[in-house]
Design a protein around this motif. Structure first.
Motif, PDB file in Angstrom:
ATOM      1  N   ALA A   1       5.812 -11.530   6.402  1.00 28.00           N
ATOM      2  CA  ALA A   1       4.746 -10.917   5.626  1.00 28.00           C
ATOM      3  C   ALA A   1       5.284 -10.437   4.284  1.00 28.00           C
TER       4      ALA A   1
ATOM      5  N   ASN B   1       4.245 -11.602   0.634  1.00 35.97           N
ATOM      6  CA  ASN B   1       3.777 -10.633  -0.342  1.00 35.97           C
ATOM      7  C   ASN B   1       4.597 -10.653  -1.621  1.00 35.97           C
TER       8      ASN B   1
ATOM      9  N   LYS C   1      -1.099   1.358  11.670  1.00 37.93           N
ATOM     10  CA  LYS C   1      -1.137   0.018  12.260  1.00 37.93           C
ATOM     11  C   LYS C   1      -1.658   0.057  13.677  1.00 37.93           C
TER      12      LYS C   1
ATOM     13  N   VAL D   1      -8.537  -7.306   1.073  1.00 37.77           N
ATOM     14  CA  VAL D   1      -7.558  -6.261   0.764  1.00 37.77           C
ATOM     15  C   VAL D   1      -6.276  -6.863   0.202  1.00 37.77           C
ATOM     16  N   ASN D   2      -5.910  -8.019   0.714  1.00 33.50           N
ATOM     17  CA  ASN D   2      -4.695  -8.669   0.233  1.00 33.50           C
ATOM     18  C   ASN D   2      -4.953 -10.157   0.056  1.00 33.50           C
TER      19      ASN D   2
ATOM     20  N   GLN E   1       7.242  -9.328  10.251  1.00 36.12           N
ATOM     21  CA  GLN E   1       7.143  -8.424   9.113  1.00 36.12           C
ATOM     22  C   GLN E   1       7.938  -8.953   7.936  1.00 36.12           C
TER      23      GLN E   1
ATOM     24  N   ASN F   1      -0.594  -9.813  11.835  1.00 33.90           N
ATOM     25  CA  ASN F   1      -0.153 -10.408  10.578  1.00 33.90           C
ATOM     26  C   ASN F   1      -0.732  -9.641   9.392  1.00 33.90           C
TER      27      ASN F   1
ATOM     28  N   ASN G   1      -3.035  -7.627  -8.085  1.00 45.48           N
ATOM     29  CA  ASN G   1      -3.891  -7.833  -6.921  1.00 45.48           C
ATOM     30  C   ASN G   1      -4.556  -9.200  -6.912  1.00 45.48           C
TER      31      ASN G   1
ATOM     32  N   ASP H   1       7.898  -1.868   0.092  1.00 47.26           N
ATOM     33  CA  ASP H   1       6.997  -2.363   1.125  1.00 47.26           C
ATOM     34  C   ASP H   1       7.675  -2.023   2.454  1.00 47.26           C
ATOM     35  N   TYR H   2       7.177  -0.969   3.130  1.00 45.09           N
ATOM     36  CA  TYR H   2       7.862  -0.471   4.334  1.00 45.09           C
ATOM     37  C   TYR H   2       7.252  -1.029   5.617  1.00 45.09           C
ATOM     38  N   GLN H   3       8.087  -1.456   6.521  1.00 45.24           N
ATOM     39  CA  GLN H   3       7.625  -1.989   7.801  1.00 45.24           C
ATOM     40  C   GLN H   3       8.492  -1.434   8.920  1.00 45.24           C
TER      41      GLN H   3
ATOM     42  N   ASP I   1       0.771  -6.176   8.932  1.00 48.64           N
ATOM     43  CA  ASP I   1       2.114  -6.247   8.383  1.00 48.64           C
ATOM     44  C   ASP I   1       2.071  -6.539   6.895  1.00 48.64           C
ATOM     45  N   LEU I   2       1.111  -7.416   6.535  1.00 47.98           N
ATOM     46  CA  LEU I   2       0.983  -7.784   5.138  1.00 47.98           C
ATOM     47  C   LEU I   2       0.638  -6.555   4.293  1.00 47.98           C
ATOM     48  N   LEU I   3      -0.114  -5.637   4.862  1.00 51.49           N
ATOM     49  CA  LEU I   3      -0.503  -4.429   4.136  1.00 51.49           C
ATOM     50  C   LEU I   3       0.597  -3.380   4.190  1.00 51.49           C
ATOM     51  N   SER I   4       1.617  -3.620   4.987  1.00 48.91           N
ATOM     52  CA  SER I   4       2.717  -2.682   5.201  1.00 48.91           C
ATOM     53  C   SER I   4       2.221  -1.252   5.352  1.00 48.91           C
ATOM     54  N   ALA I   5       1.263  -1.105   6.262  1.00 49.05           N
ATOM     55  CA  ALA I   5       0.745   0.229   6.555  1.00 49.05           C
ATOM     56  C   ALA I   5       1.756   0.985   7.407  1.00 49.05           C
ATOM     57  N   PRO I   6       1.700   2.321   7.431  1.00 44.16           N
ATOM     58  CA  PRO I   6       2.594   3.072   8.324  1.00 44.16           C
ATOM     59  C   PRO I   6       2.304   2.728   9.780  1.00 44.16           C
TER      60      PRO I   6
ATOM     61  N   SER J   1       0.790  -1.222   0.000  1.00 40.39           N
ATOM     62  CA  SER J   1       0.000   0.000   0.000  1.00 40.39           C
ATOM     63  C   SER J   1       0.821   1.270   0.000  1.00 40.39           C
ATOM     64  N   THR J   2       1.987   1.265   0.648  1.00 42.97           N
ATOM     65  CA  THR J   2       2.682   2.546   0.789  1.00 42.97           C
ATOM     66  C   THR J   2       3.030   3.168  -0.543  1.00 42.97           C
TER      67      THR J   2
END
Ligand code: ATP
Ligand code: ATP
Ligand code: MG
Ligand code: MG
Lengths: 344, 399, 259, 399, 259
Positions: free
Chosen positions: A81, A85, B372, B47-48, A78, B360, A15, A64-66, B363-368, A4-5
Motif C-alpha cells: 500500500a 501511495n 482501522k 478518499v484515495n 501495508q 487494502n 490528491n 505514512d504510518y502502518q 492500509d492505503l489510508l494509513s489510518a491508526p 492521512s496521519t
C-alpha cells in the motif's frame, strides 16, 4: 496520493488520482511497525518521535504510518500500500525478519529505499539498519540474572512467543550467558517456557505453575519483557515473594518502571527509542533529499546474510534499575517520574 | 382434477425476465455482495485516488489469493453445515512442509505435491474423526488447529523463520499473465460462455422446457465481456493479471462447476439441506463428508503455499493471525449460510474481495490501528446488513 | 394378486427394537409377495413406522431377521435397501428443503453423464426435468414451477413429491407410510390407482394407512400391529371394517385368519 | 381404545433407578465430561504429584474463573443456536474501562458497575442488530470483535499496560474464603439441597406423579456431601476456596436455576430447539434473544474484570489470545450443542475445568510449546470423543 | 350451532397473499361465529393452510382485512393472535423436539410462581404435569412417559400433542389444520368429539380436512377454496359429499348456497 496521519498540511495537488509513483513535494516516508501488543513503544514512542523528527527536518515530507498487528502478511500488504501511495523510503520494523525480505525485493523493483528499523531484515539488500541488537537485549537480561542470583539458585525463564522470531533471539542471547552457568552448576534452570502470543494471561498461569512446581524455591525470574514481568510479579506477590526475587524486563514501559520503583521488578532493558526514532528519521530524510548520511551517524556495518555489509547505526541498550532511572529514562525525556509513579 | 404445473417465464420473455423474477422472489444471489463491493470501492477511491489503479488492484488480487483459497475450502465445509477451524493451521503446516523440503533441495514441484498431500492427509484425518467417530467438527478442527500449531512449532520452533530461495516457488506469486495473453484469455472465456449458454438454451427449447431468451443470453455474455475487459484493461496498465489470481479464478470456476453441475455437488447441497433425507435417498453421506474435509485440507495447503510464496518464507506464525476468521468471514459475507445447503464458490470469491478491499483500502489510508479495526468492523457489518436487508423479501416470502 | 403360492419377496421374522426406555417393537413378523399389496395397520404408536424404517435400512433391529427374496439380509443403511430395489415414502417426509422439486425427485438417482471417467459425473438437468413432468402430471396435483425449492410447498404437495419419488425408483418393493394422509380426494384416488398399477407390474407394496376404506379397497392382505406386536393377519376378501377396528384396538384378542 | 401413558420408575424403585434409566436411554448429562476430567486429573497427578495439591487446585480455580464466566455467557448464546465471537473482545474493553476509571480515582464499586454496564451495552447493541436487523450473529459479533479491539486500542494504545493499584479490585482474585467459612458453606449448601430435593419428592408423591425414591435423594445428597467436603478439605490445606471461584460457582448455580426452573429459561430452550415453534407459541422471541446477547455481554465484562484483577492491569492484549476459543470450547466440551437447545451451565463449568486442567497441567510440566499445543489438542479431542462415544447410544436411540 | 343470527366472531374479508412468484391467495373470505364449527376444504395447494396462518398471525396478508369480534385487527404475530384467544394446530406441527411432552403442551403458557416480583418466574413443573395427564387421557392415545422429548414420538403422537395444546388454551377460536390426518380410528373419533365439545362451550372452530365424512359429521358450515379463492359456502344440512367434491375440484362453477 495523500496520506492521512501527517495531516492536511501538504495536500496541495497531491490528491490527484491515478498517479502511482511521484506525489508532489519532497515525498512520503512509510513507517511500518510490527504490532501493538508485545510492547506499547510503537504507538506511544516510535511513531510520534519519528513523525516529529521528520517534520522538524523537512516540513514538506509526509509520514505514512502502518502497524501490522503482529502479522507478517499484513505487513507485506501495508508495504504494498505504501509503495502504491508513492512512498520513496520504507522504514520497516519487520514482524518477521526473514519474511520481510520480500518487502525489500518489491521495494527494490519500485525503486524505493528501505531502512531496516530496530530489527534486521535478513538476507536482503536493505539500504540502512538502525537498531539495538536483540541478542544483546537477551544477554543483558541474562547477565543481570547471573550477577544477582545467589550461587546454586534456581532460575525461572519466561520467554516470549515462540511464534515470534524476536522472542527466539532474546532467548538465545540470554542462554548464551546463562547456559555455561547452568552447566557448571553455579545456577539451576528450574523452569522455562515460551509464552503463546506474549499473552500476559498465559504468562501469569505459567508463573503460577512454575511456583507450584518448584514449591516457591525460585531465586530469580528472567522475564522477556515488562508485560510478562507484570504477570510474573502478580504470581509472586500471591506467594508473598514479590520484591524478594530478581525479575528482569525489557522496554522500560511506565508500568515496568513503576514496578521497579516499587521494588517488585529489578531491571528493565531500556532501548532509547526516541534516539532510535530520531536517527531513523534523519536517515530517511537524507535519502529523500538524495543526500548521503554523514559518517558519524552511520557508525558501523552489519552482516545480514545478503552478501553485502549493511551500513548501520547501532545503539546501545541500557540496563535500567532503581538506581539509574533518573540518569537514563528521565534524563532522555523518555518518560517522566510523574507517569512512572502514576501510570496513565 | 386437472393437473397444473406452473411454467416459468418461457422463451418469449424479455432479456431481463430472469433477473426480474429473481428480484420478485427475493433470491438475489450475488447481487447484494456485489453492491456492497461497489460501494466500498467507490468510497475508498474517493478518499484515495490510487485505490482503483492497476497497481493496487494487482496488489489486491495477490492479497486475497490466500484467503480466497481458504474461503473456497471453508465454503465446501459450510455447505455441509459443518465448520473447519483448522484451515489456517493447516495452511501453516503446509507452508512449513513446502519450505523445509525446498530448503533440503527437493524439486519445487515435488515440494508442492508433498505440501498439498500433507494438507489433504490432515483433512482426511479430520473427516474420518468427524464422520466415523462422530465428534462435532467444531471440536475436531479446534483440537486439530492446536495440534497442527504444535507440529508447526516442532518443525520450525528452534529455527524460526525459514526463507525460500527457490525461484519457481517465489515466482508463483510474483509473475503475471502477460497483457496479450490476458486478452486472449478474456476472449476464450467469453466465447466459451456464450456458446455454452446458447447450446443449453437450445437444448431446453427443443425439449419444450422453460429456457432463457436469446436476448437474455446475449445480455449476460455482453456483461461478461465488459466486466472482464475492464478488469484486464486496468490490470494491464500495471503488469497484467497476477498468475496467483488466475489460479484462484480457475479454482473458483472449477469448483463452481462441480457444485452446480455434477452429481457430487448436488449431493453436497442435499447433505447440507437435510442430512437424514440425503441418507435415506441412498446417498453415501459418509464418503461425501470425508471427501469434503479432505478437500478443505487441500485448499488450506494450497492457500498456505501461496502465502509462503508471497512471504518468501515460512515461520512458526504461518497460518496464524486473522487468517482463519478472514476465510470463514469471506464465505459468510459472500452469502454462504453457516447452517448448510446455501452458498456458492462465487460467494467465497466475492467475500474475499470485500475483506481484501477493506484491509487494502485502510492500509492505503494509513489510518491508526484503532481506526482501522473500527472501520473494518463497521464495513463488515454494513456489507452483510445490505445483504440481509435486500434478502429480507425472501425471508418474508416463506420461512 | 397372489400370496401363499409364490415365495415371499420380503419376509420379516419376529423383529424387536428398543429406543432408550421405550420398547417400540416386541415381535413383528410379516410377508410381502411380489405383486401383492399388504396393508400395515394399527393404532398410533403401535410401531408401524418403526417397522418400515427397519425394512428401509434407516434403523437396525435389535433382534429378529429380515429375508429378501429368501436370503437373510442385513439392511445396514438406506443405500443397501435401495440396492435391493426397496423404495420408501416416509411419514416424516424426507425431502431436502433447499433443493427444488426435480432435484428431490431424482435425489441419489440423478441422471448423469460421464465427462471424464472416474471424475464427478455431470448432471443431465434438462433430461431430469423432462422425465419428471409426466410422472407428476399422472398424480393429478397442482404444483408451482418445478424449479422452486420444496420449502414452500403445501403439505399435500410435499407428500406427492415423496410419493412420486418412490414410484419412480421402486423396482421390487415400494413401502408407503400414510401416503394419502395429507391428500385431497382426487389425489388420494390417483395414489390408490398408482398402488394398484405398481402391484400389477409385479412390484410388492407395503402400505400403512389409518383409513380403513382405502385399506379395504387397495390391499390384498392386512397385517395388524398392536403395542409393537403383530396381532392379526387378514385376507381382504375375508374381513371387514369392524373386524379390523376390533383387532387394532384390541377389542378382540389374537385374531388370526388365513395364510 | 385404552389410553396408556407410561409412568417413569415410581418411588418404589431403588436408589440408582434414575441413574440406571439414564444409562439405558443414553442421556448421560455430565457423566462423560466428568469421566474425562477424572482421567485427565489422574494422568497429570501420576506425572507430577503436585497436580492435585490444595495449592494447585486453588491455582486451577483462579485460572478458570475468567474462562468460566465467558463460558457461561457463551452457553446462553449457544442454547439459542447462535454464537458470540465478540465475548473475548468485550472482556478486554470492560477490563480497560475498569482500570482507566480506577486509575482516575473512581470508587472501585462504581468502576465495576460501569465496566459491567459497558459490557451489557455492547451486548444489547449486538442483540439488537441480530434480532431486529436480522444479520447473522456470527457476522455481527465478528465485526463487533474487530470494532471493540479498535476501541481498546484507542483507549490503551498509547499508554500500553495500565496497572491497577486499588486494593479492592486486586483482592477480588487474591482473597480466599477462610477455612471455617468454607465448611459452613458446604453444610448450608448440602442441607438446602437435601431439603429441596426431599420437598420436591414429597410434592410429587402427593400428586401421584413419578418421583425419585427417598433412597435416591439420600444417595445424591451423600454424593454432594462427599464431593464438596473433599474439595473444601483439599483447598483448605492451602488457603481455602478462592473468592473468585466462589463467585463463579454462585453464577453457575444461579443461571442453572434460571435455565432449568424458570419460564424464561424454558423459553430459551424452546427457541433453541425450534425458533418457529416458539414464535407460534406466542413467545416473545425477540426480547429473549436480545436479553441473551445482553447477558453474554455482561458475563464477558465480568470475566474481563476478573482477568484484569488477576493480572493487576489492563493492556491492549486484554481479551485477546485464546480467550474466545477457550470459552466457546468450554461450553462445547461440556456438552452444549452448537445448534441450540441442548446444554447447561454445569456443562460450561465442567468444560472450563477440562480446558483449565489441561493448560494448568501442561504448564506444571513446563513442556515445550510444541508439545503443549499437541497434547492440548489431543486431550480436547479425546475428552469430546469419550462424550460422543458414550452418547452414541442416544443417537442410535432416535435422532 | 347457530350461524347467521349472531354476529361473527371472526370475519376474513377478501385476503390475498403472494409468495415470490406464487400467488397463494387471491381473494379468500369467510366467517366463523361463536360456537360454530366451520370446515375449510379444498384441493392440495388451494391455500387452506396459508389462510389459517394469516388468522394465526404467522404470516401477514398483502391485501384484505381480518375482523375479530367486529373490530378490524392487525395480527402481526402469533403472540397477538393468542392474546385475542386464537389457538392453532399447524399442519407442519410446530413442536420443540428438544422439550418433553408437558413442556410442549404448556409452551408459552407455563404455570408460574412469582418468587421475587419483576424477576424471572419459577415453573410449577409438578402442577403442569398434573394438569396435562387428564387432558391427554381424554384423547385416547398411547404415549410414553410425559418427560420424554417429543423428538421420539410417532406421527400420530405428535399430532395429538399439538391438538391437546390448542384445546388446552383456545379460549375463543380454535383452528385445526388437518388434525386427524395422522390419527388412528379411535383417536380420530376422540378429536371429532373434542371439536364438538369445544363448539358447545361457545368456542368458534375452524377446521381443515380432506376427509369429507369427517367434515360432514362435525361441521356446521363448509367453505370451499379453489386456487386461492373462496368458491363456495355450504350449510352442512343442505349439501352432500358429491356436491362438495364437485366444488373442490371445480367440476361445478361458483356454487354458493345458504348463509
Ligand atoms: N426415535 C425414537 N426415539 C424414541 N422413541 C421412539 C422413536 N421412534 C419411535 N419411538 C416410539 O416407538 C413407538 C412406535 O412409534 P412408531 O412411529 O413406529 O408408531 P406408528 O405405528 O408409526 O404410529 P403413528 O400411526 O402415530 O405414526 C412410539 O411409542 C414412539 O414413541
Ligand atoms: N412459504 C411459501 N413460499 C412459497 N410458496 C408457498 C409458501 N407457502 C405456501 N406456498 C404456496 O401456496 C400455495 C398454497 O399453499 P397452502 O399450504 O396454503 O395449501 P393447502 O391448501 O394447505 O394445501 P394442502 O391441502 O396440501 O395442505 C401452494 O401452491 C404453495 O406452494
Ligand atoms: Mg407412523
Ligand atoms: Mg395445508
Amino acid at each position: 496520493g495523500s496520506a492521512s496521519t501527517s495531516s492536511a498540511s501538504n495536500d496541495s495537488g497531491s490528491n490527484s488520482s491515478g498517479g502511482s509513483s511521484s506525489s508532489g513535494g519532497s515525498g512520503t516516508i512509510a513507517l511500518l511497525l510490527p504490532d501493538t501488543t508485545s510492547s506499547a513503544r510503537y504507538e506511544s514512542q516510535d511513531k510520534p518521535d519519528f513523525t516529529a523528527e521528520v517534520k522538524k527536518l523537512d516540513s514538506s515530507a509526509q509520514v505514512d504510518y502502518q502497524n501490522a498487528q503482529g502479522d507478517a502478511t499484513t505487513q507485506q500488504q501495508q508495504a504494498e500500500a505504501a509503495i502504491t501511495n508513492g512512498a520513496k523510503v520504507l522504514v520497516v520494523d519487520p514482524v518477521d525478519s526473514a519474511a520481510a525480505a520480500t518487502i525489500v525485493t518489491e521495494a527494490d523493483k519500485a525503486g524505493v529505499k528501505v531502512i531496516s528499523y530496530d530489527r534486521m531484515i535478513s538476507k536482503a539488500p536493505v539500504d540502512y539498519y538502525v537498531s539495538f541488537n536483540n541478542e544483546d537485549v537477551g544477554k543483558l537480561q541474562g547477565q543481570y540474572i547471573a550477577d544477582h542470583t545467589p550461587k546454586g539458585g534456581t532460575v525461572v525463564m519466561i520467554d516470549g512467543a515462540q511464534t515470534d522470531n524476536n522472542a527466539l533471539q532474546f532467548a538465545k542471547g540470554a542462554h548464551e550467558v546463562l547456559d555455561p552457568l547452568f552447566k557448571n552448576g553455579t545456577l539451576k534452570l528450574g523452569y522455562e517456557t515460551y509464552t503463546p502470543n506474549w499473552d500476559p494471561q498465559n504468562g501469569l498461569r505459567e508463573m503460577e505453575q512454575a511456583l507450584t512446581k518448584l514449591n516457591n524455591k525460585v531465586d530469580a525470574v528472567l522475564s522477556a519483557n515488562d508485560g510478562l514481568a507484570g504477570s510474573i510479579i502478580q504470581a509472586l506477590s500471591a506467594q508473598h515473594l514479590a520484591g524478594k526475587v530478581p525479575v528482569t524486563g525489557q522496554d522500560a514501559t511506565d508500568a515496568g518502571l513503576h514496578d521497579i520503583m516499587q521494588g517488585t521488578q529489578s531491571m528493565t532493558v531500556y532501548k532509547a527509542v526516541p534516539k532510535e526514532a530520531q536517527v531513523a528519521a534523519q536517515l530517511a530524510v537524507d535519502i529523500l533529499k538524495g543526500q548521503t548520511p554523514s559518517s558519524d551517524v552511520v557508525n558501523g556495518t552489519q552482516d545480514n546474510g545478503s552478501g553485502n555489509p549493511i551500513p548501520s547505526v547501532l545503539l546501545q541498550p541500557v540496563v535500567v534499575t532503581k538506581d539509574n532511572i533518573q540518569d537514563t529514562v528521565i534524563k532522555d525525556g523518555f518518560t517522566t517520574m510523574d507517569k512512572i509513579n502514576n501510570p496513565k | 382434477m386437472s393437473t397444473n404445473i406452473q411454467q416459468q417465464n418461457g422463451s418469449s420473455a424479455g432479456p431481463f425476465s430472469g433477473f426480474r423474477a429473481r428480484i420478485a422472489s427475493g433470491d438475489l444471489g450475488l447481487i447484494p455482495v456485489i453492491i456492497a463491493l461497489i460501494v466500498i470501492w467507490i468510497m475508498f477511491q474517493s478518499v484515495n485516488g490510487n485505490f482503483l489503479s492497476g497497481r493496487n488492484l494487482s496488489n489486491l488480487i495477490l492479497q486475497i489469493a490466500e484467503i480466497g483459497m481458504l474461503g473456497i475450502g471453508e465454503t465446501f465445509v459450510l455447505l455441509l453445515g459443518e465448520i473447519d477451524l483448522s484451515i489456517g493451521a493447516v495452511s501453516g503446516v503446509a507452508a512449513a512442509v513446502l519450505v523445509l523440503l525446498s530448503v533440503a533441495g527437493v524439486n519445487p514441484w515435488i515440494c508442492i505435491i508433498a505440501s498439498v498431500a500433507s494438507g489433504g492427509l490432515i483433512g482426511l484425518f479430520q473427516g474420518f474423526w468427524v464422520t466415523v467417530i462422530g465428534v462435532p467438527a467444531f471440536i475436531v478442527t479446534l483440537a486439530g488447529s492446536l495440534g497442527y500449531q504444535g507440529i508447526l512449532l516442532a518443525m520450525l520452533g528452534s529455527t524460526g523463520t525459514v526463507p525460500i530461495s527457490n525461484k519457481t516457488l517465489l515466482n508463483l506469486t510474483s509473475t503475471y499473465v502477460t497483457p496479450w495473453l490476458g486478452w486472449v484469455t478474456v476472449i476464450v472465456v467469453v466465447v466459451l460462455y456464450a456458446i455454452g449458454s446458447f447450446l443449453m438454451q437450445k437444448n431446453r427449447e427443443n425439449r419444450h422446457l422453460p429456457a432463457q431468451s436469446t436476448g437474455s443470453t446475449l445480455m449476460r455474455s455482453l456483461l461478461l465481456v465488459i466486466v472482464s475487459a475492464v478488469v484486464i484493461g486496468v490490470l494491464n496498465t500495471y503488469r497484467g493479471l497476477p498468475v496467483a489470481g488466475f489460479i484462484l479464478l480457475v479454482f473458483v470456476v472449477l469448483f463452481a462447476f462441480i457444485t452446480q453441475s455434477t452429481v457430487y455437488g448436488r449431493h453436497i447441497y442435499a447433505l447440507g439441506g437435510n442430512k437424514e433425507a440425503a441418507r435415506r435417498a441412498g446417498i453415501n453421506t459418509r464418503a461425501i463428508k470425508i471427501s469434503i474435509f479432505t478437500l478443505a485440507g487441500f485448499m488450506g495447503a494450497i492457500g498456505g503455499i501461496i502465502g509462503a510464496s508471497r512471504l518468501g518464507s515460512a515461520s512458526p506464525a504461518s497460518g496464524g493471525g486473522n487468517l482463519l476468521m478472514d476465510s470463514i468471514a469471506a464465505a459468510v459475507i459472500g452469502g454462504t449460510s453457516l447452517f448448510g445447503g446455501r452458498g456458492s464458490m462465487w460467494n467465497a470469491l466475492a467475500g474475499a474481495l470485500v475483506i481484501g478491499s477493506v484491509e487494502n483500502g485502510m492500509d492505503l489510508l494509513s489510518a491508526p490501528s484503532s481506526t482501522k479495526y473500527i472501520v473494518e468492523g463497521g464495513i463488515l457489518l454494513i456489507a452483510v446488513t445490505i445483504d440481509t436487508v435486500t434478502r429480507r423479501r425472501r425471508t418474508q416470502a416463506g420461512r | 394378486m397372489s400370496s401363499a403360492q409364490s415365495s415371499p419377496l420380503l419376509s420379516v421374522q419376529n423383529i424387536r427394537k428398543r429406543f432408550g426406555a421405550v420398547q417400540a417393537l416386541q415381535g413383528v413378523s410379516l410377508d410381502v409377495h411380489p405383486g401383492e399389496v399388504v396393508a400395515l395397520v394399527g393404532d398410533n404408536g403401535a410401531g408401524k413406522s418403526t417397522t418400515i424404517k427397519m425394512i428401509a435400512g434407516v434403523e437396525q433391529p435389535d433382534e429378529g431377521q429380515i429375508y429378501f427374496e429368501n436370503e437373510p439380509v442385513s439392511l445396514s443403511s438406506p443405500a443397501v435397501a435401495e440396492r435391493y430395489g426397496i423404495q420408501t415414502v416416509y411419514q416424516d417426509l424426507a425431502l431436502c428443503d433447499n433443493l427444488d422439486i426435480v432435484s428431490n425427485l431424482f435425489l441419489g438417482r440423478e441422471l448423469r453423464r460421464t465427462l471424464i471417467p472416474r471424475l464427478p459425473k455431470m448432471l443431465k438437468k434438462a433430461d431430469m426435468e423432462e422425465r419428471a413432468l409426466p410422472v407428476l402430471r399422472d398424480l393429478a396435483i397442482n404444483l408451482p414451477a418445478l424449479t422452486t425449492p420444496v420449502a414452500g410447498l403445501s403439505g399435500g404437495q410435499r407428500q406427492m413429491v415423496a410419493v412420486a419419488r418412490a414410484v419412480l425408483w421402486g423396482s421390487k418393493l415400494v413401502m408407503l407410510d400414510e401416503p394419502t394422509a395429507a391428500l385431497g380426494v382426487a389425489q388420494t384416488k390417483a395414489v390408490l390407482e398408482l398402488i394398484e398399477r405398481l402391484a400389477s407390474r409385479g412390484v410388492g407394496v407395503l402400505v400403512i394407512s389409518h383409513n380403513m376404506a382405502d385399506v379395504l379397497q387397495v390391499a390384498d392382505r392386512i397385517v395388524v400391529l398392536r403395542l409393537g406386536r403383530t396381532v392379526a393377519n387378514f385376507v381382504k376378501s375375508q374381513t371387514n371394517r369392524e373386524e379390523l377396528v376390533a383387532a387394532i384396538t384390541g377389542a378382540t384378542e389374537e385374531v388370526s385368519t388365513a395364510q
